[in-house]
Design a protein around this motif. Structure first.
Motif, PDB file in Angstrom:
ATOM      1  N   ALA A 108       7.477   1.042  12.940  1.00  0.00           N
ATOM      2  CA  ALA A 108       6.624   1.889  12.097  1.00  0.00           C
ATOM      3  C   ALA A 108       7.283   2.158  10.747  1.00  0.00           C
ATOM      4  CB  ALA A 108       6.315   3.200  12.821  1.00  0.00           C
ATOM      5  N   ASP A 109       8.570   2.482  10.770  1.00  0.00           N
ATOM      6  CA  ASP A 109       9.287   2.747   9.517  1.00  0.00           C
ATOM      7  C   ASP A 109       9.356   1.509   8.637  1.00  0.00           C
ATOM      8  OD1 ASP A 109       9.684   5.414  10.078  1.00  0.00           O
ATOM      9  OD2 ASP A 109      11.769   5.163  10.735  1.00  0.00           O
ATOM     10  N   ASN A 110       9.690   0.361   9.222  1.00  0.00           N
ATOM     11  CA  ASN A 110       9.788  -0.869   8.432  1.00  0.00           C
ATOM     12  C   ASN A 110       8.437  -1.270   7.849  1.00  0.00           C
ATOM     13  OD1 ASN A 110      12.574  -2.106   8.404  1.00  0.00           O
ATOM     14  ND2 ASN A 110      12.360  -1.655  10.579  1.00  0.00           N
ATOM     15  N   LEU A 111       7.370  -1.195   8.621  1.00  0.00           N
ATOM     16  CA  LEU A 111       6.039  -1.545   8.124  1.00  0.00           C
ATOM     17  C   LEU A 111       5.589  -0.570   7.044  1.00  0.00           C
ATOM     18  CD1 LEU A 111       3.607  -3.416   8.298  1.00  0.00           C
ATOM     19  CD2 LEU A 111       2.731  -1.990  10.155  1.00  0.00           C
ATOM     20  N   SER A 112       5.839   0.716   7.244  1.00  0.00           N
ATOM     21  CA  SER A 112       5.428   1.696   6.237  1.00  0.00           C
ATOM     22  C   SER A 112       6.222   1.523   4.945  1.00  0.00           C
ATOM     23  CB  SER A 112       5.552   3.116   6.776  1.00  0.00           C
ATOM     24  OG  SER A 112       6.894   3.459   6.996  1.00  0.00           O
ATOM     25  N   MET A 113       7.502   1.155   5.035  1.00  0.00           N
ATOM     26  CA  MET A 113       8.290   0.897   3.826  1.00  0.00           C
ATOM     27  C   MET A 113       7.747  -0.322   3.088  1.00  0.00           C
ATOM     28  SD  MET A 113      12.289   1.834   4.675  1.00  0.00           S
ATOM     29  CE  MET A 113      12.478   0.845   6.150  1.00  0.00           C
ATOM     30  N   LEU A 114       7.359  -1.361   3.809  1.00  0.00           N
ATOM     31  CA  LEU A 114       6.831  -2.579   3.201  1.00  0.00           C
ATOM     32  C   LEU A 114       5.502  -2.311   2.493  1.00  0.00           C
ATOM     33  CD1 LEU A 114       7.296  -5.636   2.871  1.00  0.00           C
ATOM     34  CD2 LEU A 114       5.979  -5.941   4.974  1.00  0.00           C
ATOM     35  N   VAL A 115       4.589  -1.615   3.139  1.00  0.00           N
ATOM     36  CA  VAL A 115       3.288  -1.296   2.529  1.00  0.00           C
ATOM     37  C   VAL A 115       3.478  -0.399   1.307  1.00  0.00           C
ATOM     38  CG1 VAL A 115       1.094  -0.075   2.888  1.00  0.00           C
ATOM     39  CG2 VAL A 115       1.961  -1.646   4.636  1.00  0.00           C
ATOM     40  N   SER A 116       4.343   0.599   1.425  1.00  0.00           N
ATOM     41  CA  SER A 116       4.613   1.501   0.300  1.00  0.00           C
ATOM     42  C   SER A 116       5.163   0.737  -0.890  1.00  0.00           C
ATOM     43  CB  SER A 116       5.603   2.592   0.718  1.00  0.00           C
ATOM     44  OG  SER A 116       5.048   3.406   1.709  1.00  0.00           O
ATOM     45  N   MET A 117       6.020  -0.248  -0.626  1.00  0.00           N
ATOM     46  CA  MET A 117       6.599  -1.052  -1.689  1.00  0.00           C
ATOM     47  C   MET A 117       5.513  -1.834  -2.428  1.00  0.00           C
ATOM     48  SD  MET A 117       9.871  -3.668  -1.507  1.00  0.00           S
ATOM     49  CE  MET A 117      10.058  -3.328   0.191  1.00  0.00           C
ATOM     50  N   GLY A 118       4.547  -2.390  -1.698  1.00  0.00           N
ATOM     51  CA  GLY A 118       3.464  -3.142  -2.328  1.00  0.00           C
ATOM     52  C   GLY A 118       2.588  -2.266  -3.206  1.00  0.00           C
ATOM     53  N   ILE A 119       2.223  -1.106  -2.703  1.00  0.00           N
ATOM     54  CA  ILE A 119       1.389  -0.181  -3.477  1.00  0.00           C
ATOM     55  C   ILE A 119       2.143   0.325  -4.700  1.00  0.00           C
ATOM     56  CG2 ILE A 119       0.238   2.083  -3.411  1.00  0.00           C
ATOM     57  CD1 ILE A 119      -0.459   1.385  -0.448  1.00  0.00           C
ATOM     58  N   TYR A 120       3.413   0.615  -4.518  1.00  0.00           N
ATOM     59  CA  TYR A 120       4.258   1.052  -5.629  1.00  0.00           C
ATOM     60  C   TYR A 120       4.276   0.000  -6.742  1.00  0.00           C
ATOM     61  CZ  TYR A 120       8.451   2.172  -8.272  1.00  0.00           C
ATOM     62  OH  TYR A 120       9.324   2.435  -9.287  1.00  0.00           O
ATOM     63  N   THR A 121       4.390  -1.265  -6.380  1.00  0.00           N
ATOM     64  CA  THR A 121       4.482  -2.341  -7.366  1.00  0.00           C
ATOM     65  C   THR A 121       3.247  -2.388  -8.253  1.00  0.00           C
ATOM     66  OG1 THR A 121       5.925  -3.626  -5.923  1.00  0.00           O
ATOM     67  CG2 THR A 121       4.769  -4.835  -7.657  1.00  0.00           C
ATOM     68  N   VAL A 122       2.072  -2.318  -7.670  1.00  0.00           N
ATOM     69  CA  VAL A 122       0.822  -2.366  -8.437  1.00  0.00           C
ATOM     70  C   VAL A 122       0.712  -1.156  -9.361  1.00  0.00           C
ATOM     71  CG1 VAL A 122      -1.695  -2.268  -8.269  1.00  0.00           C
ATOM     72  CG2 VAL A 122      -0.390  -3.749  -6.720  1.00  0.00           C
ATOM     73  N   LEU A 123       0.946   0.027  -8.821  1.00  0.00           N
ATOM     74  CA  LEU A 123       0.856   1.239  -9.634  1.00  0.00           C
ATOM     75  C   LEU A 123       1.937   1.281 -10.706  1.00  0.00           C
ATOM     76  CD1 LEU A 123       0.031   3.897  -6.881  1.00  0.00           C
ATOM     77  CD2 LEU A 123      -1.549   2.774  -8.479  1.00  0.00           C
ATOM     78  N   ASN A 124       3.102   0.737 -10.416  1.00  0.00           N
ATOM     79  CA  ASN A 124       4.200   0.718 -11.376  1.00  0.00           C
ATOM     80  C   ASN A 124       3.853  -0.159 -12.580  1.00  0.00           C
ATOM     81  OD1 ASN A 124       6.776   1.303 -12.401  1.00  0.00           O
ATOM     82  ND2 ASN A 124       7.630  -0.502 -11.430  1.00  0.00           N
ATOM     83  N   TYR A 125       3.212  -1.297 -12.352  1.00  0.00           N
ATOM     84  CA  TYR A 125       2.797  -2.128 -13.486  1.00  0.00           C
ATOM     85  C   TYR A 125       1.877  -1.336 -14.409  1.00  0.00           C
ATOM     86  CZ  TYR A 125       0.416  -5.407 -16.464  1.00  0.00           C
ATOM     87  OH  TYR A 125      -0.101  -6.013 -17.573  1.00  0.00           O
ATOM     88  N   LEU A 126       0.896  -0.694 -13.829  1.00  0.00           N
ATOM     89  CA  LEU A 126      -0.055   0.072 -14.635  1.00  0.00           C
ATOM     90  C   LEU A 126       0.653   1.178 -15.408  1.00  0.00           C
ATOM     91  CD1 LEU A 126      -2.987   0.297 -12.069  1.00  0.00           C
ATOM     92  CD2 LEU A 126      -2.819  -1.207 -14.071  1.00  0.00           C
TER      93      LEU A 126
END
Length: 136
Positions: A108-126
């Protein structure tokens, strides 16, 4: 929509790949091998990735001519807000949700870290494109 797909987006993605690989390696090493908590692991990884991201995106991707400290402050605001949103809130919420659905804590922790990283990347570009390194 065209402003989102300019050449800066592709440069940002290239910088982001290196940044993400560095951050992921640090985060998963600290969590899985060094025994650090998800908060400590993602915080240290985030700091290392943010430093690399600032310099590469400021000088290579967006070629900012803004005063160094002004763009550094805006960059820090952007990444701090996104880290709080993605890693402190979303990651914890998603991990709890997955554990409630029967996932093992580590998965659960590893999957949640991976998903959070993806969402962070998109929002960070913006945030970097339209706030931190915005061309006036």
């Amino acid at each position: 929509m065209r402003r989102l797909t300019e050449h800066t987006f592709f440069k940002f993605l290239l910088v982001g790949v290196g940044n993400t690989l560095l951050s992921a390696a640090i985060m998963f090493f600290l969590y899985n091998l060094a025994g650090c908590s998800t908060t400590v692991s993602s915080g240290i990884a985030f700091a290392a990735g943010a430093a690399l991201s600032f310099f590469l995106n400021r000088y290579v991707t967006f070629r900012s001519r803004e005063k160094f400290w002004k763009s550094a402050l805006k960059f820090m605001i952007n990444v701090a807000v996104l880290w709080a949103l993605c890693y402190l809130w979303l990651q914890k919420w998603m991990s709890g949700l997955l554990i409630g659905r029967g996932f093992l804590l580590t998965w659960a922790d590893n999957l949640s870290m991976l998903v959070s990283m993806g969402i962070y990347t998109v929002l960070n570009y913006l945030g970097q494109r339209f706030f931190a390194f915005r061309k006036w």
